[in-house]
Design a protein around this motif. Structure first.
Motif, PDB file in Angstrom:
ATOM      1  N   SER A 104       0.680  -1.361  -0.078  1.00 16.29           N
ATOM      2  CA  SER A 104      -0.145   0.127   0.074  1.00 16.29           C
ATOM      3  C   SER A 104       0.816   1.409  -0.079  1.00 16.29           C
ATOM      4  O   SER A 104       0.464   2.234  -0.755  1.00 16.29           O
ATOM      5  CB  SER A 104      -0.982  -0.101   1.291  1.00 16.29           C
ATOM      6  N   LYS A 105       2.198   1.166   0.521  1.00 15.16           N
ATOM      7  CA  LYS A 105       2.865   2.439   0.542  1.00 15.16           C
ATOM      8  C   LYS A 105       3.440   2.508  -0.573  1.00 15.16           C
ATOM      9  O   LYS A 105       3.790   3.672  -1.172  1.00 15.16           O
ATOM     10  CB  LYS A 105       3.960   2.397   1.797  1.00 15.16           C
ATOM     11  N   LYS A 106       3.879   1.537  -1.361  1.00 12.91           N
ATOM     12  CA  LYS A 106       4.489   1.625  -2.711  1.00 12.91           C
ATOM     13  C   LYS A 106       3.338   2.115  -3.818  1.00 12.91           C
ATOM     14  O   LYS A 106       3.817   3.013  -4.622  1.00 12.91           O
ATOM     15  CB  LYS A 106       4.791   0.109  -3.445  1.00 12.91           C
ATOM     16  N   MET A 107       2.094   1.676  -3.503  1.00 19.46           N
ATOM     17  CA  MET A 107       1.053   2.172  -4.211  1.00 19.46           C
ATOM     18  C   MET A 107       0.790   3.681  -4.074  1.00 19.46           C
ATOM     19  O   MET A 107       0.779   4.593  -4.889  1.00 19.46           O
ATOM     20  CB  MET A 107      -0.475   1.616  -3.915  1.00 19.46           C
ATOM     21  N   ALA A 130      12.694  -2.405 -13.742  1.00 21.51           N
ATOM     22  CA  ALA A 130      14.131  -3.298 -13.143  1.00 21.51           C
ATOM     23  C   ALA A 130      13.850  -3.671 -11.508  1.00 21.51           C
ATOM     24  O   ALA A 130      14.349  -4.666 -11.248  1.00 21.51           O
ATOM     25  CB  ALA A 130      14.995  -2.207 -12.986  1.00 21.51           C
ATOM     26  N   MET A 131      13.016  -2.878 -10.750  1.00 20.47           N
ATOM     27  CA  MET A 131      12.932  -3.536  -9.547  1.00 20.47           C
ATOM     28  C   MET A 131      11.816  -4.789  -9.476  1.00 20.47           C
ATOM     29  O   MET A 131      12.116  -5.567  -8.647  1.00 20.47           O
ATOM     30  CB  MET A 131      12.116  -2.619  -8.673  1.00 20.47           C
ATOM     31  N   PHE A 132      10.887  -4.734 -10.395  1.00 19.55           N
ATOM     32  CA  PHE A 132      10.046  -5.786 -10.557  1.00 19.55           C
ATOM     33  C   PHE A 132      11.044  -7.128 -11.104  1.00 19.55           C
ATOM     34  O   PHE A 132      10.910  -8.133 -10.562  1.00 19.55           O
ATOM     35  CB  PHE A 132       8.969  -5.423 -11.707  1.00 19.55           C
ATOM     36  N   GLU A 133      11.663  -6.776 -12.160  1.00 27.07           N
ATOM     37  CA  GLU A 133      12.656  -7.839 -12.532  1.00 27.07           C
ATOM     38  C   GLU A 133      13.774  -8.611 -11.304  1.00 27.07           C
ATOM     39  O   GLU A 133      13.742  -9.609 -11.373  1.00 27.07           O
ATOM     40  CB  GLU A 133      13.555  -7.407 -13.552  1.00 27.07           C
ATOM     41  N   LYS A 134      13.790  -7.530 -10.199  1.00 29.56           N
ATOM     42  CA  LYS A 134      14.690  -8.158  -9.222  1.00 29.56           C
ATOM     43  C   LYS A 134      13.842  -8.582  -7.951  1.00 29.56           C
ATOM     44  O   LYS A 134      14.233  -8.787  -6.885  1.00 29.56           O
ATOM     45  CB  LYS A 134      15.448  -7.062  -8.554  1.00 29.56           C
ATOM     46  N   LEU A 137       9.427  -5.417  -6.601  1.00 29.36           N
ATOM     47  CA  LEU A 137       8.117  -4.910  -6.946  1.00 29.36           C
ATOM     48  C   LEU A 137       7.083  -5.976  -7.258  1.00 29.36           C
ATOM     49  O   LEU A 137       7.535  -6.804  -8.196  1.00 29.36           O
ATOM     50  CB  LEU A 137       8.498  -3.823  -7.811  1.00 29.36           C
ATOM     51  N   SER A 138       5.895  -6.033  -7.044  1.00 29.45           N
ATOM     52  CA  SER A 138       4.822  -6.847  -7.475  1.00 29.45           C
ATOM     53  C   SER A 138       4.400  -6.422  -8.648  1.00 29.45           C
ATOM     54  O   SER A 138       4.799  -5.416  -9.176  1.00 29.45           O
ATOM     55  CB  SER A 138       3.896  -6.833  -6.451  1.00 29.45           C
ATOM     56  N   GLU A 139       3.845  -7.419  -9.607  1.00 30.48           N
ATOM     57  CA  GLU A 139       3.057  -6.967 -10.759  1.00 30.48           C
ATOM     58  C   GLU A 139       2.190  -6.015 -10.698  1.00 30.48           C
ATOM     59  O   GLU A 139       1.825  -5.377 -11.576  1.00 30.48           O
ATOM     60  CB  GLU A 139       2.638  -8.364 -11.439  1.00 30.48           C
ATOM     61  N   ASP A 140       1.485  -6.183  -9.441  1.00 32.11           N
ATOM     62  CA  ASP A 140       0.070  -5.262  -9.290  1.00 32.11           C
ATOM     63  C   ASP A 140       0.528  -3.815  -9.373  1.00 32.11           C
ATOM     64  O   ASP A 140       0.188  -2.903  -9.950  1.00 32.11           O
ATOM     65  CB  ASP A 140      -0.789  -5.599  -8.153  1.00 32.11           C
ATOM     66  N   ILE A 141       1.786  -3.587  -8.547  1.00 31.13           N
ATOM     67  CA  ILE A 141       2.309  -2.233  -8.628  1.00 31.13           C
ATOM     68  C   ILE A 141       2.972  -1.758  -9.855  1.00 31.13           C
ATOM     69  O   ILE A 141       2.738  -0.606 -10.309  1.00 31.13           O
ATOM     70  CB  ILE A 141       3.516  -2.312  -7.457  1.00 31.13           C
ATOM     71  N   LEU A 142       3.731  -2.568 -10.648  1.00 31.27           N
ATOM     72  CA  LEU A 142       4.189  -2.311 -11.980  1.00 31.27           C
ATOM     73  C   LEU A 142       2.920  -2.016 -12.935  1.00 31.27           C
ATOM     74  O   LEU A 142       2.947  -0.816 -13.532  1.00 31.27           O
ATOM     75  CB  LEU A 142       4.945  -3.556 -12.214  1.00 31.27           C
ATOM     76  N   PHE A 143       1.793  -2.629 -12.856  1.00 30.72           N
ATOM     77  CA  PHE A 143       0.610  -2.554 -13.728  1.00 30.72           C
ATOM     78  C   PHE A 143       0.212  -0.973 -13.528  1.00 30.72           C
ATOM     79  O   PHE A 143      -0.134  -0.449 -14.285  1.00 30.72           O
ATOM     80  CB  PHE A 143      -0.309  -3.680 -13.376  1.00 30.72           C
ATOM     81  N   PHE A 144       0.164  -0.709 -12.132  1.00 28.15           N
ATOM     82  CA  PHE A 144      -0.550   0.766 -11.805  1.00 28.15           C
ATOM     83  C   PHE A 144       0.506   1.806 -12.358  1.00 28.15           C
ATOM     84  O   PHE A 144       0.026   2.817 -12.401  1.00 28.15           O
ATOM     85  CB  PHE A 144      -0.993   0.718 -10.285  1.00 28.15           C
TER      86      PHE A 144
END
Length: 201
Positions: A104-107, A130-134, A137-144
């Motif tokens: 939620s804080k990342k969002m 890049a953080m998702f690849e490591k 970061l979750s897919e949900d955050i990347l999507f948003f």
């Protein structure tokens, strides 16, 4: 005529008294508006609290909700971040990099970053990939990050789908094997231009 004489005398004595008073007293004879400006500066400084403290307050307010545009709109603590994204840009990156921060804080950081100019937001999106690849970061955050649905900048990448840099970013995401089909369907519409050419402008 008598009124003019009296008024002139009053002006003379006031000017004479001002000359005689000591410099410190003269400095205190500031206008009401000037005092107000100084007061406002002090008042603003009191709200200049650390980033993580602001983030925690906002997170408590939304109670870990996944619909932050609804719950954060108008929240004074969130608006501090939202109205000064360049100031907090490095903090946003730090949160995205650290696994210990709640989703939620990342969002919150994703939506607080929405007023960044396009170039800087594109850098932000690439960093998040890049953080998702490591696995930070979750897919949900990347999507948003790529498609902040429910926010007024949700078509930012959709509008510039033919920009080579946007094209490359979405191509990388769509080629990821660990991206769900659900996300790929929506992101592919942006990548091909379908979201922009068929949706509302």
């Amino acid at each position: 005529m008598l009124f003019k004489v009296k008024f002139s005398v009053l002006i003379f004595f006031f000017g004479f008294a001002l000359i005689l008073c000591n410099p410190n007293d003269r400095n205190n004879l500031v206008s009401h508006s000037k005092k107000k400006v100084v007061y406002n500066k002090v008042k603003l400084e009191k709200y200049d609290i650390p980033f993580d403290s602001l983030l925690e307050k906002i997170n408590i307010k939304i109670n870990g909700s996944w619909d932050p545009p609804v719950r954060m709109d108008g929240n004074k603590d969130f608006m501090v971040l939202y109205n000064a994204p360049d100031k907090y840009y490095d903090d946003f990156l730090r949160v995205m990099k650290n696994k210990n921060y709640q989703e939620s804080k990342k969002m919150i950081c994703v939506f607080a970053a929405q007023k960044l100019n396009f170039e800087k937001y594109l850098d932000f999106a690439n960093y998040c990939l890049a953080m998702f690849e490591k696995d930070n970061l979750s897919e949900d955050i990347l999507f948003f990050v790529l498609f902040p649905n429910g926010w007024n900048t949700r078509l930012r990448f959709a509008e510039k789908y033919d920009d080579p840099r946007v094209h490359e970013l979405f191509k990388k995401v769509l080629n990821k094997k660990d991206i769900s089909d659900r996300s790929k369907i929506s992101l592919n519409h942006i990548y091909t231009g379908a979201t922009w050419t068929s949706g509302p402008k």
